[in-house]
Enzyme design. Structure first.
Site, PDB file in Angstrom:
ATOM      1  N   CYS A   1       0.856  -1.194   0.041  1.00  0.00           N
ATOM      2  CA  CYS A   1      -0.174  -0.031  -0.114  1.00  0.00           C
ATOM      3  C   CYS A   1       0.820   1.221   0.230  1.00  0.00           C
ATOM      4  O   CYS A   1       1.932   1.278  -0.517  1.00  0.00           O
ATOM      5  CB  CYS A   1      -0.952  -0.041   1.061  1.00  0.00           C
ATOM      6  SG  CYS A   1      -2.283   1.116   0.905  1.00  0.00           S
TER       7      CYS A   1
ATOM      8  N   ASP B   1      -3.749   1.359   9.775  1.00  0.00           N
ATOM      9  CA  ASP B   1      -5.167   2.170   9.971  1.00  0.00           C
ATOM     10  C   ASP B   1      -5.609   2.313  11.381  1.00  0.00           C
ATOM     11  O   ASP B   1      -6.051   3.268  11.798  1.00  0.00           O
ATOM     12  CB  ASP B   1      -6.186   1.655   8.946  1.00  0.00           C
ATOM     13  CG  ASP B   1      -5.740   2.003   7.551  1.00  0.00           C
ATOM     14  OD1 ASP B   1      -4.954   1.193   6.932  1.00  0.00           O
ATOM     15  OD2 ASP B   1      -6.067   3.153   7.152  1.00  0.00           O
TER      16      ASP B   1
HETATM   17  C1  RUB Z   1      -4.078   3.004   3.423  1.00  0.00           C
HETATM   18  C2  RUB Z   1      -3.283   1.998   4.184  1.00  0.00           C
HETATM   19  C3  RUB Z   1      -2.165   2.655   4.795  1.00  0.00           C
HETATM   20  C4  RUB Z   1      -2.705   3.357   6.148  1.00  0.00           C
HETATM   21  C5  RUB Z   1      -1.222   4.059   6.783  1.00  0.00           C
HETATM   22  O1  RUB Z   1      -5.497   2.416   2.984  1.00  0.00           O
HETATM   23  O2  RUB Z   1      -3.877   1.083   4.572  1.00  0.00           O
HETATM   24  O3  RUB Z   1      -1.111   1.643   5.215  1.00  0.00           O
HETATM   25  O4  RUB Z   1      -3.541   4.002   6.147  1.00  0.00           O
HETATM   26  O5  RUB Z   1      -1.111   5.295   6.058  1.00  0.00           O
HETATM   27  P1  RUB Z   1      -6.259   3.349   1.953  1.00  0.00           P
HETATM   28  P2  RUB Z   1      -0.479   6.466   6.801  1.00  0.00           P
HETATM   29  O6  RUB Z   1      -5.524   3.637   0.603  1.00  0.00           O
HETATM   30  O7  RUB Z   1      -7.526   2.557   1.798  1.00  0.00           O
HETATM   31  O8  RUB Z   1      -6.625   4.600   2.595  1.00  0.00           O
HETATM   32  O9  RUB Z   1       0.846   5.913   7.365  1.00  0.00           O
HETATM   33  O10 RUB Z   1      -0.252   7.399   5.747  1.00  0.00           O
HETATM   34  O11 RUB Z   1      -1.299   6.787   7.884  1.00  0.00           O
END
Ligand code: RUB
Length: 318
Positions: free
Chosen positions: A131, A200
């Site tokens: 991701c 998340d």
């Molecule tokens: C995003 C995702 C990221 C976390 C952490 O999922 O799973 O790994 O949100 O991101 P989506 P951060 O694309 O469905 O939002 O470290 O930027 O908070």
């Protein structure tokens, strides 16, 4: 008499979060705090109670967008918990202040987390990503800034291909990138020194909720002896799990997986598109936060320190 008025920025931010134009847990939290500030600026409430009602309605609109990233309710809670004052001017200023403090703290926390996480990365290491996580990227950026040379194997992350965002940012840091199909991950793990992902939500038992595919990848990484590192600011800690609540996993539109025409050609099928999964603590080596790094089983200590036992929802009507 109890009608509320939402400003266009709140509606637009909610739409952008829902459609994933704004995505990733930290970025969602930042945008939500900004939208609350915009609501405070725009409010034409006639009295302090009407102002508070508008703010609660704005928070509910934002809260309803995506259910899994706890950074969103944590942001809303932080801003609304500091809303105080005898008149509209004071209330407005308190919301503005809390929102901008939240956003500054977010940036500071990510920088601190990045420096701590970079300590786990050695010169010449290869990281595998899944991701796109700004917290994970902060660790890579801090390592590169301190003169380490890293390489990355980047999973494309179907169905939304957030791996492309990760690849672009890593190239911006001059990190060599190999983009791979999600299905190819196991084959590449022998060439990898760390699996580096974001989160998340993190539960009190140290379970990590992150983009669908993380759990299986962590099992594979464990099988190949690759340490699993989760970069997650404290706003990813889910306070309600302290009292046993389950974290809701978002189900997204089936059209992300298959177009209606192809679906019709195949015949009668069910389609399921969960956006996140749960990696149990036994498959995680370290959770890196701005407060230090923790074995997943110890994250509950930090959670208690930061949130105590009670979790208010200041956006519900009294
Ligand atoms: C995003 C995702 C990221 C976390 C952490 O999922 O799973 O790994 O949100 O991101 P989506 P951060 O694309 O469905 O939002 O470290 O930027 O908070």
């Amino acid at each position: 008499m109890n009608e509320t008025s939402l400003c266009p920025e709140v509606r637009e931010t909610a739409r952008e979060i829902e459609s994933m134009e704004i995505r990733g847990a930290a970025t969602i939290a930042d945008a939500a705090a900004g939208a609350l500030s915009a609501q405070a600026d725009a409010s034409d409430a006639a009295d302090p109670e009407a102002f508070r009602r508008d703010m609660r309605a704005a928070a509910r609109e934002l809260y309803a967008t995506r259910p899994t990233a706890v950074s969103l309710p944590n942001a809303l809670r932080y801003v609304l918990a500091g809303m105080e004052g005898p008149d509209i001017g004071a209330l407005r200023n308190s919301v503005r202040y809390r929102a901008s403090k939240f956003r500054e703290d977010l940036t500071d926390a990510q920088e601190r987390l990045g420096r701590i996480g970079s300590g786990r990365l050695r010169d010449g290491d290869v990281v595998m990503t899944h991701c796109h996580s700004t917290d994970a990227m902060a660790c890579v950026e801090a390592a590169v800034d301190s003169g380490k040379e890293l390489e990355a194997i980047v999973k494309e992350t179907r169905p939304r291909n957030q791996g492309h965002i990760t690849a672009r940012q890593l190239r911006g840091l001059d990190v060599p990138v190999t983009l791979i199909a999600d299905n190819a991950a196991h084959r590449f793990l022998d060439d990898v020194d760390h699996l580096l992902v974001g989160a998340d939500s993190i539960a009190a038992d140290g379970s990590v909720v992150n983009k669908i595919g993380t759990a299986g990848l962590a099992v594979s990484a464990r099988d190949r002896g690759v340490p699993v590192m989760v970069a997650a600011q404290a706003i990813k800690l889910h306070p309600k799990t302290l009292t046993g609540a389950a974290i809701e996993i978002e189900q997204r539109d089936e059209a992300e997986l298959i177009d209606p025409e192809t679906r019709g050609e195949i015949g009668e099928i069910a389609v399921s598109n969960p956006a996140f999964d749960v990696t149990p603590p036994r498959h995680v080596d370290a959770i890196v936060t701005e407060h230090g790094q923790f074995p997943p089983e110890s994250i509950v200590v930090l959670m208690r320190e930061l949130f105590g036992e009670s979790v208010e929802e200041p956006w519900t009507e009294p």
